[in-house]
Scaffold this active site. Structure first.
Site, short mmCIF file in Angstrom:
data_model
loop_
_atom_site.label_atom_id
_atom_site.label_comp_id
_atom_site.label_asym_id
_atom_site.label_seq_id
_atom_site.Cartn_x
_atom_site.Cartn_y
_atom_site.Cartn_z
N ASP A 72 0.85 -1.19 0.00
CA ASP A 72 0.00 0.00 0.00
C ASP A 72 0.89 1.25 0.00
OD1 ASP A 72 -3.22 0.52 1.01
OD2 ASP A 72 -1.81 2.20 1.05
N ILE A 73 0.49 2.22 -0.83
CA ILE A 73 1.29 3.44 -0.99
C ILE A 73 1.22 4.32 0.26
CG2 ILE A 73 -0.45 4.95 -2.04
CD1 ILE A 73 1.63 5.59 -4.20
N GLY A 122 -15.28 2.94 4.27
CA GLY A 122 -13.95 3.52 4.03
C GLY A 122 -13.33 3.10 2.72
N GLN A 123 -14.14 2.54 1.82
CA GLN A 123 -13.59 2.13 0.52
C GLN A 123 -13.31 3.36 -0.34
OE1 GLN A 123 -15.97 -0.74 -1.65
NE2 GLN A 123 -14.32 -1.14 -3.13
N HIS A 174 -10.32 -5.44 -2.96
CA HIS A 174 -8.99 -5.69 -2.42
C HIS A 174 -9.08 -6.10 -0.96
CE1 HIS A 174 -9.93 -1.39 -2.10
NE2 HIS A 174 -9.28 -1.39 -0.95
N LEU A 175 -8.14 -6.92 -0.57
CA LEU A 175 -8.01 -7.37 0.81
C LEU A 175 -6.76 -6.69 1.37
CD1 LEU A 175 -9.07 -9.43 2.92
CD2 LEU A 175 -7.64 -11.15 1.82
N ASN A 188 -12.75 -3.08 3.15
CA ASN A 188 -13.61 -1.91 3.32
C ASN A 188 -14.63 -1.93 2.19
OD1 ASN A 188 -12.03 -0.99 5.49
ND2 ASN A 188 -10.57 -0.02 4.09
P1 AMP Z 1 -9.63 1.29 0.51
O1 AMP Z 1 -9.67 2.59 1.27
O2 AMP Z 1 -10.01 0.09 1.32
O3 AMP Z 1 -10.39 1.40 -0.80
O4 AMP Z 1 -8.10 1.04 0.17
C1 AMP Z 1 -7.47 1.57 -0.94
C2 AMP Z 1 -6.00 1.57 -0.62
O5 AMP Z 1 -5.30 1.70 -1.84
C3 AMP Z 1 -5.57 2.74 0.28
O6 AMP Z 1 -5.00 2.22 1.48
C4 AMP Z 1 -4.54 3.48 -0.57
O7 AMP Z 1 -3.45 3.96 0.17
C5 AMP Z 1 -4.12 2.42 -1.57
N1 AMP Z 1 -3.64 2.92 -2.86
C6 AMP Z 1 -4.23 3.82 -3.67
N2 AMP Z 1 -3.50 4.01 -4.79
C7 AMP Z 1 -2.43 3.19 -4.68
C8 AMP Z 1 -1.30 2.92 -5.51
N3 AMP Z 1 -1.11 3.54 -6.69
N4 AMP Z 1 -0.38 2.01 -5.07
C9 AMP Z 1 -0.55 1.39 -3.88
N5 AMP Z 1 -1.59 1.60 -3.07
C10 AMP Z 1 -2.52 2.48 -3.45
#
Ligand code: AMP
Ligand code: ZN
Length: 113
Positions: free
Chosen positions: A31-32, A92-93, A99-100, A86
């Site tokens: 995760d970024i 919080g999505q 994704h998990l 989420n």
């Molecule tokens: P959610 O809030 O459950 O939809 O999680 C989405 C996750 O994706 C968040 O924790 C972001 O930090 C992560 N995210 C978004 N863009 C990227 C990316 N380009 N590379 C890695 N993680 C990402």
């Protein structure tokens, strides 16, 4: 594939990511914006927006969970970890590609904020 989906772009390697695992059906990357010392996202290569869009009888969640458990083992999260999905705005999505979250490396409080 979702045309404007950031995770589909990661799958297509149009956006760079720090890969942890890849096979025919699943991709995992860091995760970024990590919410824990280890924070990996495990996603299906198929574009499915939310858990509610999974077709009846589809085993994608068990597939993601199996991969998450293998990755947790490889990353030596021996003291435990948390798996999170989420769903929707109140859940919080923010990225609408299933994704998990695999979170580990620290104690995880409950209930979450
Ligand atoms: P959610 O809030 O459950 O939809 O999680 C989405 C996750 O994706 C968040 O924790 C972001 O930090 C992560 N995210 C978004 N863009 C990227 C990316 N380009 N590379 C890695 N993680 C990402
Ligand atoms: Zn997608």
């Amino acid at each position: 594939m979702g045309n404007h989906c950031v995770f589909c772009k990661i799958i297509q390697k149009e956006i760079p990511s720090h890969l942890v695992f890849e096979d025919e059906k699943v991709l995992a990357f860091y995760d970024i914006h990590p919410a824990a010392p280890t924070h990996v996202l495990i996603i299906p290569k198929e574009h499915i927006e939310t858990i509610e869009d999974i077709p009846a009888g589809d085993h994608v969640i068990s597939l993601l969970a199996e991969r998450a458990i293998l990755i947790a083992r490889q990353l030596k999260l021996r003291e435990g970890y948390r798996l999170v999905i989420n769903n929707g705005d109140n859940g919080g999505q923010t990225v609408y590609h299933l994704h998990l979250h695999l979170l580990g490396g620290r104690f995880m409080a409950w209930p979450p904020g």
